[in-house]
Design a protein around this motif. Structure first.
Motif, PDB file in Angstrom:
ATOM      1  N   VAL A 135     -29.798  -5.022  17.610  1.00 23.38           N
ATOM      2  CA  VAL A 135     -28.437  -4.859  17.070  1.00 23.38           C
ATOM      3  C   VAL A 135     -27.427  -4.952  18.208  1.00 23.38           C
ATOM      4  O   VAL A 135     -26.377  -5.607  18.084  1.00 23.38           O
ATOM      5  N   ALA A 136     -27.754  -4.300  19.317  1.00 18.96           N
ATOM      6  CA  ALA A 136     -26.846  -4.343  20.477  1.00 18.96           C
ATOM      7  C   ALA A 136     -26.665  -5.780  20.963  1.00 18.96           C
ATOM      8  O   ALA A 136     -25.566  -6.184  21.358  1.00 18.96           O
ATOM      9  N   ALA A 137     -27.745  -6.551  20.925  1.00 20.03           N
ATOM     10  CA  ALA A 137     -27.650  -7.952  21.373  1.00 20.03           C
ATOM     11  C   ALA A 137     -26.689  -8.735  20.475  1.00 20.03           C
ATOM     12  O   ALA A 137     -25.940  -9.601  20.953  1.00 20.03           O
ATOM     13  N   GLU A 138     -26.712  -8.427  19.191  1.00 15.55           N
ATOM     14  CA  GLU A 138     -25.788  -9.109  18.261  1.00 15.55           C
ATOM     15  C   GLU A 138     -24.359  -8.647  18.452  1.00 15.55           C
ATOM     16  O   GLU A 138     -23.414  -9.419  18.323  1.00 15.55           O
ATOM     17  N   VAL A 186     -33.837   1.366  25.127  1.00 19.23           N
ATOM     18  CA  VAL A 186     -32.808   0.421  24.661  1.00 19.23           C
ATOM     19  C   VAL A 186     -32.127  -0.216  25.871  1.00 19.23           C
ATOM     20  O   VAL A 186     -31.926  -1.441  25.932  1.00 19.23           O
ATOM     21  N   ALA A 187     -31.805   0.632  26.856  1.00 18.88           N
ATOM     22  CA  ALA A 187     -31.144   0.114  28.058  1.00 18.88           C
ATOM     23  C   ALA A 187     -32.036  -0.893  28.776  1.00 18.88           C
ATOM     24  O   ALA A 187     -31.571  -1.951  29.226  1.00 18.88           O
ATOM     25  N   ARG A 188     -33.323  -0.565  28.867  1.00 22.69           N
ATOM     26  CA  ARG A 188     -34.264  -1.471  29.549  1.00 22.69           C
ATOM     27  C   ARG A 188     -34.356  -2.797  28.801  1.00 22.69           C
ATOM     28  O   ARG A 188     -34.339  -3.870  29.422  1.00 22.69           O
ATOM     29  N   LEU A 189     -34.484  -2.717  27.479  1.00 22.82           N
ATOM     30  CA  LEU A 189     -34.603  -3.946  26.684  1.00 22.82           C
ATOM     31  C   LEU A 189     -33.334  -4.796  26.771  1.00 22.82           C
ATOM     32  O   LEU A 189     -33.388  -6.024  26.690  1.00 22.82           O
ATOM     33  N   GLN A 190     -32.207  -4.125  26.941  1.00 29.64           N
ATOM     34  CA  GLN A 190     -30.932  -4.838  27.053  1.00 29.64           C
ATOM     35  C   GLN A 190     -30.642  -5.253  28.487  1.00 29.64           C
ATOM     36  O   GLN A 190     -29.681  -5.980  28.738  1.00 29.64           O
ATOM     37  N   GLY A 191     -31.391  -4.688  29.419  1.00 27.01           N
ATOM     38  CA  GLY A 191     -31.166  -5.005  30.825  1.00 27.01           C
ATOM     39  C   GLY A 191     -29.856  -4.445  31.352  1.00 27.01           C
ATOM     40  O   GLY A 191     -29.169  -5.088  32.151  1.00 27.01           O
ATOM     41  N   ILE A 192     -29.526  -3.251  30.896  1.00 24.67           N
ATOM     42  CA  ILE A 192     -28.264  -2.631  31.343  1.00 24.67           C
ATOM     43  C   ILE A 192     -28.562  -1.260  31.954  1.00 24.67           C
ATOM     44  O   ILE A 192     -29.591  -0.650  31.644  1.00 24.67           O
TER      45      ILE A 192
END
Lengths: 356, 260
Positions: free
Chosen positions: B105-108, B132-138
């Motif tokens: 969802v964050a990616a969208e 979530v942060a890791r998956l988003q790379g943030i």
């Protein structure tokens, strides 16, 4: 036809319940008793921020433009919390009265302030109901009936005498004032204001009754005698069940009355009187039963039971006692002032009256 | 600025909980739910960003139809719109599965800031936010008790062990997981509740997010074997006698234990 409250109305109710549970616990009610006015303008402002005083104020004046069917659930929560603030007079009675008077200048002066939490209005019920005016000591405006007219009176121009009250949260005053052409702001249907005040009391009584039952059930579940919770004894649990039946029965009448007030039906007054009498009977019965269930501890100051017991008693007297409302119902029945349909009954073969 | 707030609906703190027949979770029939209290601090923080200037607050939650109430409450408090991932395939997800959904969802949404609670009151893993942060790379910070948010960065104060505190600066986009009591959470207003029904709630499925077969009960790496109520402790000693005798015995016991 939809008989249930909508999801939005239930969310409004939950919002007010969450707010009052967080901001007006019983400790806050007791703390108000120790203050000179017994009221908190700061809390009133918070109440306005979530929208309670302005619920009936038209949107054009900064309110929510809702009706009594929305307000009734909010008032239930006020009773559940034993809220010691003048919601009934200001939000439930004064706002519709100001709208009904049709005085644009008066509306523009007061309705936005009420919605913003910047004004409290006290309303006289009329001598046939009560010689006292609740919360006149904190009011920014007094709306007082006299000879079929309504007068908007500056609190600075009156003399107040405090009256004793059983409920420390109830602040009653006799108001010494002089009506004149300068204070007269119009005429209004006296019965309409009485109905709105009585409906608001009845709605609060539901919350009071619910809370008394909850407290008693919690105590009966916890308190043990002969090795078992006292709630397991039929003599205790049946009494509490009777309380629940009475409150639930009254709830239907209160919701019906809210509809009648919101839609101004011609059976409005008798619906309100039935609701007020029944809700008061239910709450007072719950109070008496709660005291019996709690036993000796229920008589102590430290136990919170009396906060709601006193509220049940004071609401029973406010905006027409149960006796007054029963008499109004009797007059309607015996004098035939209202059609049989008003009572949900239609004689076989009798022509139905046109809907209001 | 766009702020994404992750909300979880959990059983009400006063709810009576019964264990499911398979012993793996609680029965949620008839249970009253509420927004995870940690997440309410995240929502409040987001609304403060909005109050302070131009910001869009988007709330996201995963779960069945009942979750709509949590989203509506958030919209009533002031959030602008909501994303509801409502898909049976998401049920039974472990923290990684939940994190994958939220990250998708964050990616969208491409928010500048993701705000979450430190942990959920039912699962208590405290694992989803950093995942979530890791998956988003943030970058991310957890156990945050205070935030200062500027246009492109966030300075946070976070709790460490032993009462120590740490100050961390993060560049946006980043994720902040708030500790309980981080702020004073506002109430929804009646006006806000009425306006909320006009605000959009975007329903998503797992497939919409490109996660078919990757989340849910069939994809878990953490399996809850059973939940149970611990046995009542042995060794309780009942003091008997008159009130005076019981008090005297109690004081004696306290002295024995060296507590007085």
């Amino acid at each position: 036809m939809e008989f249930l409250f909508s999801e939005d109305q239930r969310m409004l109710q939950k919002t007010v319940r969450d707010f009052l549970e967080g901001e007006c616990p019983v400790e806050a009610v007791r703390a108000r008793w120790e203050t000179e006015s017994g009221r908190s303008l700061e809390f009133w402002k918070k109440l306005a921020e979530i929208g309670v005083p302005g619920l009936l104020v038209p949107e054009a004046h900064g309110g929510l433009g809702m009706d009594e069917l929305d307000l009734v659930l909010v008032l239930e929560e006020c009773g559940r919390a034993a809220l010691p603030e003048p919601v009934i007079a200001t939000a439930a009675v004064a706002v519709p009265l100001l709208c009904e008077l049709g005085d644009t200048e008066l509306q523009e002066a007061w309705l936005p302030r009420i919605a913003a939490g910047d004004a409290i209005v006290a309303v006289g019920a009329g001598s046939s109901i009560s010689p006292f005016v609740a919360d006149a000591h904190v009011a920014d405006l007094l709306l007082l009936p006299d000879g079929g007219a309504i007068h908007a009176v500056d609190p600075a121009a009156v003399s107040l005498t405090a009256q004793p009250a059983n409920d420390p949260s109830q602040k009653l005053f006799t108001v010494d004032w002089t009506p004149g052409p300068g204070t007269r702001v119009g005429t209004a249907d006296d019965a309409a204001s009485i109905d709105r005040g009585a409906l608001a009391c009845a709605a609060q009584q539901l919350g009071v009754g619910d809370r008394l039952i909850e407290m008693s059930v919690a105590y009966a579940t916890q308190r043990k005698q002969f090795g078992v919770p006292i709630g397991s004894f039929q003599a205790v649990k049946h009494q509490l069940a009777n309380c629940a039946v009475k409150v639930e029965y009254a709830r239907s009448l209160v919701y019906r009355a809210a509809h009648s007030v919101a839609r101004a039906t011609r059976c409005r007054s008798v619906d309100v009187s039935m609701a007020k009498a029944q809700a008061s009977q239910a709450a007072v019965f719950a109070a008496k039963t709660a005291l019996q269930v709690h036993g000796a501890i229920g008589y102590t100051w430290e136990q919170d039971l009396h906060v709601w017991m006193r509220r049940a008693w004071s609401l029973e007297r406010a905006w027409g006692s149960s006796t007054w409302h029963r008499r109004r119902i009797a007059d309607a029945v015996i004098d035939g002032a209202l059609p049989a349909e008003s009572f949900g009954y239609s004689a076989p073969g009798a022509p139905r009256a046109a809907p209001a | 600025m766009k702020v994404l707030v992750c909300l979880k609906q959990v059983p009400h703190s006063d709810a009576r909980l019964d264990i499911r027949d398979d012993g793996a979770w609680i029965k949620d029939d008839g249970v009253k739910f509420e927004i995870n209290s940690y997440d309410t601090y995240a929502l409040e923080q987001a609304l403060r960003v909005k109050d302070a200037g131009e910001a869009e607050v988007v709330v996201v939650s995963i779960g069945p139809d009942r979750v709509t109430q949590a989203l509506r409450t958030a919209l009533g408090m002031g959030a602008d719109r909501a994303v509801h991932v409502n898909d049976p395939e998401a049920e039974g997800s472990d923290p990684l599965g939940v994190a994958k959904i939220l990250a998708a969802v964050a990616a969208e949404e491409s928010p500048d800031l993701i705000l979450t609670g430190f942990m959920s009151e039912d699962g208590n893993f405290a694992a989803v936010p950093p995942m979530v942060a890791r998956l988003q790379g943030i970058p991310s910070a957890t156990a945050v008790v205070q935030c200062e948010i500027s246009d492109s960065s966030v300075r946070v104060e976070r709790e460490l062990e032993g009462g120590a505190m740490e100050v961390v600066d993060l560049e946006m986009p980043c994720l902040i997981a708030l500790q309980t009591g981080a702020n004073q959470v506002r109430y929804a207003s009646l006006k806000g509740i009425m306006q909320a029904k006009k605000k959009p709630v975007d329903a998503k499925t797992v497939a919409d997010l490109g996660l078919a077969g990757q989340v849910g009960a069939s994809a878990v790496k953490v399996v809850i074997e059973k939940i149970y109520r611990p046995d009542k402790g042995e060794g309780a000693e009942m003091l008997e006698g008159s009130t005076g005798e019981v008090v005297s015995q109690l004081v004696g016991k306290i002295k024995e234990l060296g507590l007085l």
